[in-house]
Design a protein around this motif. Structure first.
Motif, mmCIF file in Angstrom:
data_model
loop_
_atom_site.group_PDB
_atom_site.id
_atom_site.type_symbol
_atom_site.label_atom_id
_atom_site.label_comp_id
_atom_site.label_asym_id
_atom_site.label_seq_id
_atom_site.Cartn_x
_atom_site.Cartn_y
_atom_site.Cartn_z
ATOM 1 N N ARG A 1 132.335 36.697 -56.881
ATOM 2 C CA ARG A 1 130.889 36.805 -56.634
ATOM 3 C C ARG A 1 130.243 35.426 -56.544
ATOM 4 N NH1 ARG A 1 131.290 41.428 -60.318
ATOM 5 N NH2 ARG A 1 130.838 43.334 -59.154
ATOM 6 N N ILE A 2 130.704 34.492 -57.342
ATOM 7 C CA ILE A 2 130.192 33.128 -57.238
ATOM 8 C C ILE A 2 130.550 32.560 -55.867
ATOM 9 C CG2 ILE A 2 130.393 30.773 -58.127
ATOM 10 C CD1 ILE A 2 130.841 32.025 -60.901
ATOM 11 N N GLY A 3 131.783 32.811 -55.417
ATOM 12 C CA GLY A 3 132.170 32.368 -54.081
ATOM 13 C C GLY A 3 131.283 32.947 -53.007
ATOM 14 N N ARG B 1 133.332 36.719 -47.289
ATOM 15 C CA ARG B 1 132.977 36.724 -45.857
ATOM 16 C C ARG B 1 131.560 37.255 -45.654
ATOM 17 N NH1 ARG B 1 135.642 37.089 -40.729
ATOM 18 N NH2 ARG B 1 133.946 37.124 -39.213
ATOM 19 N N PHE B 2 131.173 38.273 -46.426
ATOM 20 C CA PHE B 2 129.807 38.787 -46.325
ATOM 21 C C PHE B 2 128.787 37.698 -46.636
ATOM 22 C CE2 PHE B 2 131.367 43.289 -47.473
ATOM 23 C CZ PHE B 2 131.651 43.536 -46.132
ATOM 24 N N GLY B 3 129.140 36.770 -47.531
ATOM 25 C CA GLY B 3 128.238 35.677 -47.854
ATOM 26 C C GLY B 3 128.054 34.699 -46.721
ATOM 27 N N ILE B 4 128.993 34.689 -45.783
ATOM 28 C CA ILE B 4 128.908 33.779 -44.641
ATOM 29 C C ILE B 4 128.158 34.416 -43.473
ATOM 30 C CG2 ILE B 4 130.270 32.574 -42.876
ATOM 31 C CD1 ILE B 4 132.456 32.209 -44.972
ATOM 32 N N ASP B 5 128.513 35.636 -43.121
ATOM 33 C CA ASP B 5 127.898 36.231 -41.930
ATOM 34 C C ASP B 5 127.416 37.658 -42.137
ATOM 35 O OD1 ASP B 5 130.276 37.624 -42.034
ATOM 36 O OD2 ASP B 5 131.154 36.675 -40.269
#
Length: 288
Positions: free
Chosen positions: A161-163, A111-115
């Motif tokens: 982490r890749i995700g 989720r952090f990778g999205i927003d």
């Protein structure tokens, strides 16, 4: 022994370079880590970055992320100076030891990778949750989506982490020693996930590693850093006794055994000064 995935038959995509370095140099005080670096990385290209401890591999990644200024030369990422928090760049860092009490869940990290780049509270929307579930499924991590990261194995954490790195739909993937502490099975799984993204989306990949063999069949080119110098070319051009002996200034033997590359006799670099801890975490040079 697991077989090595096969490289793509087609070359890197044409057009403007995703990453471009011209006359690039990096120094710490009076110590030059590398200099005169000329490198273009194109969309869809897989570049493996090799070299001994302290050769500047992690510092190169930090420069590409906009966290480490060059000492000389120029660097552009997607046609502009590098900047922090760019959604166009997915970053897979070195593994860090996590406490079993670490309660951040796998889905939280994705989720952090999205927003995570946004200010203020994050909205709990159905669309975002669905996107997180899709990403977790794509990297084979759905089964432990709600498990705290501290309870996951090293291979499971690397999938997550890749995700996270893919969540922003990046045009460039920067991978800093993503295979450290993984067994052969998980090394293969991680490299296949990264290469699948490269092939399906023409994503440029810069892959720092101390172990070339898991990515030998994937790498279009190798950047080998050592002794303040470098070599750039295909694996067949760079990973030779002649090339590495010239780079190190001493006899280095490159042996190929059953499709694996072993470098014998490469000296260690001097340790980077203590106030630059990111370099001291790097592993030794190429080995079997």
């Amino acid at each position: 022994m697991a077989s090595v995935p096969q490289a793509r038959q087609s070359g890197p995509a044409g057009g403007a370079a995703a990453i471009s370095l011209r006359g690039a140099a990096l120094s710490y005080g009076d110590r030059t880590v590398w200099s005169g670096l000329e490198l273009d990385v194109h969309p869809g290209e897989f570049v493996a970055v090799l070299g001994p401890n302290g050769a500047g591999k992690t510092s190169l990644v930090r420069a590409l992320l906009g966290r480490q200024p060059l000492s000389a030369g120029t660097l552009t990422v997607l046609g502009r100076p590098p900047r922090t928090a760019s959604r166009d760049i997915g970053y897979i860092p070195q593994q860090a030891t996590l406490s079993a009490q670490a309660m951040l869940r796998a889905r939280d990290l994705v989720r952090f990778g999205i927003d995570g780049h946004r200010f203020g509270p994050r909205l709990r929307t159905t669309g975002v949750r669905h996107r997180v579930d899709q990403i977790l499924e794509s990297v084979g991590a759905s089964a432990y989506a709600d498990v705290p990261l501290g309870l996951l194995s090293g291979g499971e954490r690397q999938r997550v982490r890749i995700g996270q790195a893919l969540a922003g739909d990046p045009r460039i993937l920067l991978c800093d020693e993503p295979l450290l502490s993984l067994d052969l099975h998980h090394q293969r799984a991680v490299t296949e996930l990264i290469d699948a993204r490269r092939c399906s989306h023409d994503t440029a990949v810069v892959f720092v590693t101390h172990e070339i063999n898991p990515v030998l069949g994937l790498a279009d080119r190798v950047l080998y850093l050592a002794g303040g110098g470098h070599r750039v070319g295909t694996p067949e051009q760079v990973l030779t006794s002649e090339s590495l002996s010239a780079l190190y200034g001493t006899q280095v033997d490159v042996v190929r055994v059953h499709g694996r590359v072993v470098v014998v006799g490469a000296p260690d670099e001097p340790a980077t000064p203590p106030h630059h801890p990111n370099e001291t975490r790097e592993a030794d040079g190429v080995r079997s």
